[in-house]
Design a protein around this motif. Structure first.
Motif, mmCIF file in Angstrom:
data_model
loop_
_atom_site.group_PDB
_atom_site.id
_atom_site.type_symbol
_atom_site.label_atom_id
_atom_site.label_comp_id
_atom_site.label_asym_id
_atom_site.label_seq_id
_atom_site.Cartn_x
_atom_site.Cartn_y
_atom_site.Cartn_z
ATOM 1 N N VAL A 1 0.852 -1.195 0.000
ATOM 2 C CA VAL A 1 0.000 0.000 0.000
ATOM 3 C C VAL A 1 0.891 1.249 0.000
ATOM 4 C CG1 VAL A 1 -1.990 -1.050 1.120
ATOM 5 C CG2 VAL A 1 -0.196 -0.032 2.520
ATOM 6 N N ALA A 2 0.351 2.349 -0.540
ATOM 7 C CA ALA A 2 1.160 3.551 -0.720
ATOM 8 C C ALA A 2 1.187 4.421 0.531
ATOM 9 C CB ALA A 2 0.626 4.346 -1.906
ATOM 10 N N ASN A 3 0.162 4.327 1.352
ATOM 11 C CA ASN A 3 0.002 5.311 2.428
ATOM 12 C C ASN A 3 -0.281 4.643 3.772
ATOM 13 O OD1 ASN A 3 -2.337 4.210 1.551
ATOM 14 N ND2 ASN A 3 -3.535 6.088 1.639
ATOM 15 N N PRO A 4 0.611 3.794 4.237
ATOM 16 C CA PRO A 4 0.286 2.968 5.412
ATOM 17 C C PRO A 4 -0.077 3.757 6.657
ATOM 18 C CG PRO A 4 2.635 2.890 4.925
ATOM 19 C CD PRO A 4 1.985 3.562 3.760
ATOM 20 N N PHE A 5 0.442 4.978 6.800
ATOM 21 C CA PHE A 5 0.147 5.714 8.027
ATOM 22 C C PHE A 5 -1.165 6.479 7.947
ATOM 23 C CE2 PHE A 5 4.656 4.805 8.408
ATOM 24 C CZ PHE A 5 4.652 4.212 9.669
ATOM 25 N N ALA A 6 -1.802 6.459 6.774
ATOM 26 C CA ALA A 6 -3.105 7.123 6.647
ATOM 27 C C ALA A 6 -4.251 6.113 6.733
ATOM 28 C CB ALA A 6 -3.160 7.865 5.314
ATOM 29 N N LEU A 7 -3.942 4.816 6.785
ATOM 30 C CA LEU A 7 -5.001 3.801 6.714
ATOM 31 C C LEU A 7 -5.699 3.608 8.057
ATOM 32 C CD1 LEU A 7 -3.277 1.041 4.548
ATOM 33 C CD2 LEU A 7 -4.963 2.743 3.819
ATOM 34 N N ASP A 8 -6.971 3.199 7.964
ATOM 35 C CA ASP A 8 -7.784 2.959 9.145
ATOM 36 C C ASP A 8 -8.093 1.457 9.220
ATOM 37 O OD1 ASP A 8 -9.759 2.663 11.019
ATOM 38 O OD2 ASP A 8 -11.125 4.150 10.142
ATOM 39 N N PRO A 9 -7.710 0.806 10.316
ATOM 40 C CA PRO A 9 -7.936 -0.644 10.409
ATOM 41 C C PRO A 9 -9.414 -1.040 10.442
ATOM 42 C CG PRO A 9 -7.113 0.219 12.494
ATOM 43 C CD PRO A 9 -7.040 1.342 11.499
ATOM 44 N N ASP A 10 -10.311 -0.066 10.656
ATOM 45 C CA ASP A 10 -11.742 -0.392 10.638
ATOM 46 C C ASP A 10 -12.287 -0.507 9.218
ATOM 47 O OD1 ASP A 10 -11.756 -0.469 13.340
ATOM 48 O OD2 ASP A 10 -12.774 1.452 13.625
ATOM 49 N N THR A 11 -11.540 0.034 8.241
ATOM 50 C CA THR A 11 -12.042 -0.024 6.865
ATOM 51 C C THR A 11 -11.092 -0.751 5.919
ATOM 52 O OG1 THR A 11 -11.089 2.160 6.455
ATOM 53 C CG2 THR A 11 -13.401 2.096 7.063
ATOM 54 N N THR A 12 -9.871 -0.990 6.357
ATOM 55 C CA THR A 12 -8.901 -1.726 5.544
ATOM 56 C C THR A 12 -8.408 -2.896 6.380
ATOM 57 O OG1 THR A 12 -8.157 0.283 4.435
ATOM 58 C CG2 THR A 12 -6.645 -1.576 4.386
ATOM 59 N N MET A 13 -8.194 -4.033 5.744
ATOM 60 C CA MET A 13 -7.710 -5.168 6.517
ATOM 61 C C MET A 13 -6.192 -5.076 6.689
ATOM 62 S SD MET A 13 -8.480 -9.194 6.199
ATOM 63 C CE MET A 13 -7.504 -9.426 4.759
ATOM 64 N N PHE A 14 -5.764 -4.913 7.924
ATOM 65 C CA PHE A 14 -4.340 -4.896 8.240
ATOM 66 C C PHE A 14 -3.848 -6.331 8.390
ATOM 67 C CE2 PHE A 14 -3.455 -0.462 10.248
ATOM 68 C CZ PHE A 14 -4.216 0.154 9.269
ATOM 69 N N LEU A 15 -2.535 -6.478 8.455
ATOM 70 C CA LEU A 15 -1.998 -7.800 8.806
ATOM 71 C C LEU A 15 -2.259 -8.071 10.279
ATOM 72 C CD1 LEU A 15 1.319 -7.703 6.793
ATOM 73 C CD2 LEU A 15 -0.583 -9.280 6.447
ATOM 74 N N ILE A 16 -2.059 -7.039 11.095
ATOM 75 C CA ILE A 16 -2.340 -7.137 12.519
ATOM 76 C C ILE A 16 -2.971 -5.827 12.957
ATOM 77 C CG2 ILE A 16 -1.298 -7.288 14.837
ATOM 78 C CD1 ILE A 16 0.914 -9.045 13.567
ATOM 79 N N ALA A 17 -4.041 -5.910 13.728
ATOM 80 C CA ALA A 17 -4.658 -4.709 14.299
ATOM 81 C C ALA A 17 -5.155 -5.092 15.687
ATOM 82 C CB ALA A 17 -5.794 -4.204 13.407
ATOM 83 N N ASP A 18 -4.252 -5.144 16.643
ATOM 84 C CA ASP A 18 -4.584 -5.605 17.983
ATOM 85 C C ASP A 18 -4.935 -4.448 18.901
ATOM 86 O OD1 ASP A 18 -3.990 -8.173 17.202
ATOM 87 O OD2 ASP A 18 -2.064 -8.286 18.268
ATOM 88 N N ASP A 19 -6.006 -4.628 19.647
ATOM 89 C CA ASP A 19 -6.212 -3.760 20.802
ATOM 90 C C ASP A 19 -5.566 -4.479 21.991
ATOM 91 O OD1 ASP A 19 -7.895 -5.868 21.288
ATOM 92 O OD2 ASP A 19 -9.740 -4.708 21.191
#
Ligand code: FES
Ligand code: FE2
Lengths: 177, 428
Positions: free
Chosen positions: A59-77
């Protein structure tokens, strides 16, 4: 990877030298926990409202992405982070049994802001994972949001963006980056 | 195919009376066999390529590899979806270097030939020195993949111009693909964050793994522990289900389990707002497709392999996988989650969370699958044992390609390998 987080600064940031040194000490300790597979100790470095994220590859803009709308590799709370640690501590986490050897290099630390209680910093990372006689590399950038905790910090957010188009040949992110 | 008599080929060894069904390990390790397989099997099968939502607007395109070929998929200026070989008919350079974008035409970087996104050669850039009707026969247009067909929004390609129509090929799997599309009245879309990862194992191992009910407990104990911690307050915990053959080597398992999904399976950990949204989604579904089909779509979890290398899973989320063989012992997996267009943000969030915590290279399950496949590949390459076993649940008289069996049995694999043997044993 173009984004504000990793672009060169326009002005020198000498005023953050002290903060930078403290952050470098802190994340070097974090890396030591990880390389020793002391995950229980590692988790104590996080706040209760923390997130630990690894953005998707390619992806071009990893720091602008939202894990609620894009599937990350890991998005842990915090809860899933604890579950991740519980899992990795089991021998039934087959991918990490026997445990791989890891070496975490966190370098080029830059302080983006420091308001006295919260510090935003970036670091370059290169993590080596060796298992089954194969060594994989995970190059990337990390953005930390750290909160001051006495004379040290706690991690409120750690987002890792890998400089990879795909997980080829790494295949997985089974270790903590 | 009804298995009553003993049978032996290069690939299979079946003894119905002894209830044994074995696969030669050569199918995972023999490089010459792999080349034959590419030519006679992979290049003659329908292969899942992309979803229509990946080229939503006129002139959108993606480039993507399938087997060992890279294709440009365009929605051309007239709205037609087409796929072209991404190599210049002049002297061969790869034409399009971006993975995704929007373009009316493609210019080859080497000598500047330009092609419309419908394939026609537009200019040769300094076109003197050629016959005036140089391209009268279309030889210098972009070369189109021989066959492309779309089922319920899912785009398949086939490199064999004489292949049977997609709907015949899909057989009983076709209706299950339609069911995926019927999850939503507004259409499906690919959710951002495609996973793409390497596995040092033959691609067929990932197919076998994708609908293998037998491995869940042993391989995924640590995931099941995690899932149990989230299922507090859920009563229906026992998984009942079946493996089914679906014609032409396709198969699936279908289970009736309350594992939580953004369509009709609410979990208490998600809270009341989400419960209302899930109830609404279910009511809308029943209204649209009726109660019986609505039940099949919303309550049944389904892992399905479309022979020979595509996976369409319908679990916590709709999740599609395509296994790209790189060599006899290497593959790249590509995986996409899908969700309804305009899905409520709360439901989209739990959809993504369900998918990424279980599936995928950073999840709590897939990395352990990958480890198992790599262990299998290493085991085969050691040699010493010639045959694998997929006998579980096999009995004389089984009609493998369309049969039905208990969830934890291996009927799905027998359906796959029966079809594999049918194709590969027919090669002169
Ligand atoms: S190779 Fe494409 S224009 Fe020459
Ligand atoms: Fe699995």
């Amino acid at each position: 990877m173009t984004n504000a987080m990793t672009e060169p600064s326009k002005a020198p940031v000498h005023r953050f030298t002290e903060t930078r040194l403290a952050v470098e000490d802190f994340i070097a300790d974090e890396a030591a926990h990880l390389d020793a597979w002391d995950l229980n100790g590692w988790v104590t470095l996080f706040t209760t409202d923390c997130v630990y994220e690894v953005t998707p590859t390619g992806v071009a803009n990893p720091f602008a992405l939202d894990p609620d709308t894009t599937m990350f590799l890991i998005a842990d709370d915090r809860e899933r982070l604890e579950q991740r640690v519980i899992r990795l501590n089991k021998t039934s986490a087959h991918v990490e049994y026997p445990k791989s050897l890891t070496r975490h290099l966190y370098t080029n630390v830059r302080i983006l802001s420091d308001n006295g209680t919260e510090v935003v910093a970036t670091a370059n990372c290169l993590v080596f994972r060796t298992k089954n006689r194969t060594t994989s590399h995970y190059p990337g950038t990390i953005r930390y949001v750290l909160v001051r905790d006495g004379d040290s910090f706690l991690i409120r957010s750690k987002r890792v963006a890998l400089d990879l188009e795909a997980l080829i040949p790494q295949g997985k992110v089974s270790i903590i980056l | 195919m009804k298995w009553s008599e003993p049978y032996e080929s290069k690939y299979l060894r079946v003894d119905p009376q002894k209830r044994r069904f074995q696969i030669s390990r050569k199918v995972y390790t023999d490089p010459q066999l792999f080349e034959l397989e590419k030519k006679h099997l992979l290049r003659k099968s329908w292969l899942y390529f992309a979803h229509v939502s990946e080229v939503p607007k006129l002139n959108d395109f993606i480039t993507r590899q399938v087997i060992d070929v890279t294709l440009i998929l365009t929605r051309d200026r007239a709205g037609e979806i087409r796929a072209f070989f991404n190599t210049c008919p002049h002297r061969g350079a790869v034409i399009c270097r971006e993975p995704v974008g929007s373009r009316k035409s493609f210019t080859c970087p080497y000598h500047g030939w330009t092609f419309k996104n419908s394939g026609e050669l537009q200019t040769q850039n300094a076109a003197f020195g050629y016959e005036e009707d140089f391209n009268a026969d279309g030889n210098y247009n972009l070369h189109e993949v021989p066959r492309l067909e779309i089922r319920s929004g899912f785009i398949f390609v086939n490199f064999d111009a004489g292949a049977m129509p997609l709907s015949d090929y899909l057989g009983a799997a076709g209706d299950r693909i339609d069911m995926l599309a019927q999850h939503s009245g507004t259409g499906l879309e690919v959710i951002g964050g495609m996973q793409e990862y390497y596995i040092k194992a033959n691609y067929k191992l990932m197919c076998e793994n994708s609908y293998d009910g037998y491995h869940l407990e042993a391989t995924h104990g640590s995931y099941i522990d995690y899932q149990m911690s989230r299922l507090a307050g859920v009563t229906q915990m026992k998984a009942t289900g079946f493996g089914r053959g679906l014609d032409n080597g396709h198969a699936c398992f279908e289970i009736d389990i309350m594992a939580g999904r953004p369509l009709a399976q609410w979990l208490p950990v998600w809270g009341e707002t989400v419960r209302e949204l899930i109830d609404e989604a279910k009511a809308e579904l029943i209204e649209r497709v009726g109660p019986e089909r609505g039940h099949l779509i919303s309550q049944v979890h389904r892992n399905m392999v479309i022979f020979p290398n595509s996976v369409m899973n319908d679990q916590q989320s709709i999740f599609i996988r395509s296994m790209i063989p790189i060599s006899v012992n290497e593959m790249v997996v590509r995986a996409w989650p899908l969700g309804p267009v305009n899905e409520a943000p709360e439901l989209r969030r739990i959809r993504i969370e369900g998918a990424l915590s279980f599936l995928g290279p950073g999840g709590f399950a897939t990395p352990d699958d990958v480890e198992m496949l790599e262990l299998c590949q290493r085991g085969y390459e050691m040699g010493g044992i010639e045959w694998n076993d997929v006998s579980k649940g096999f009995s004389p008289g089984e009609e493998t390609p369309s049969g039905e069996d208990k969830l934890m049995n291996e009927l799905q694999m027998r359906a796959y390998w029966t079809q594999y043997d049918k194709i590969m044993s027919a090669i002169a």
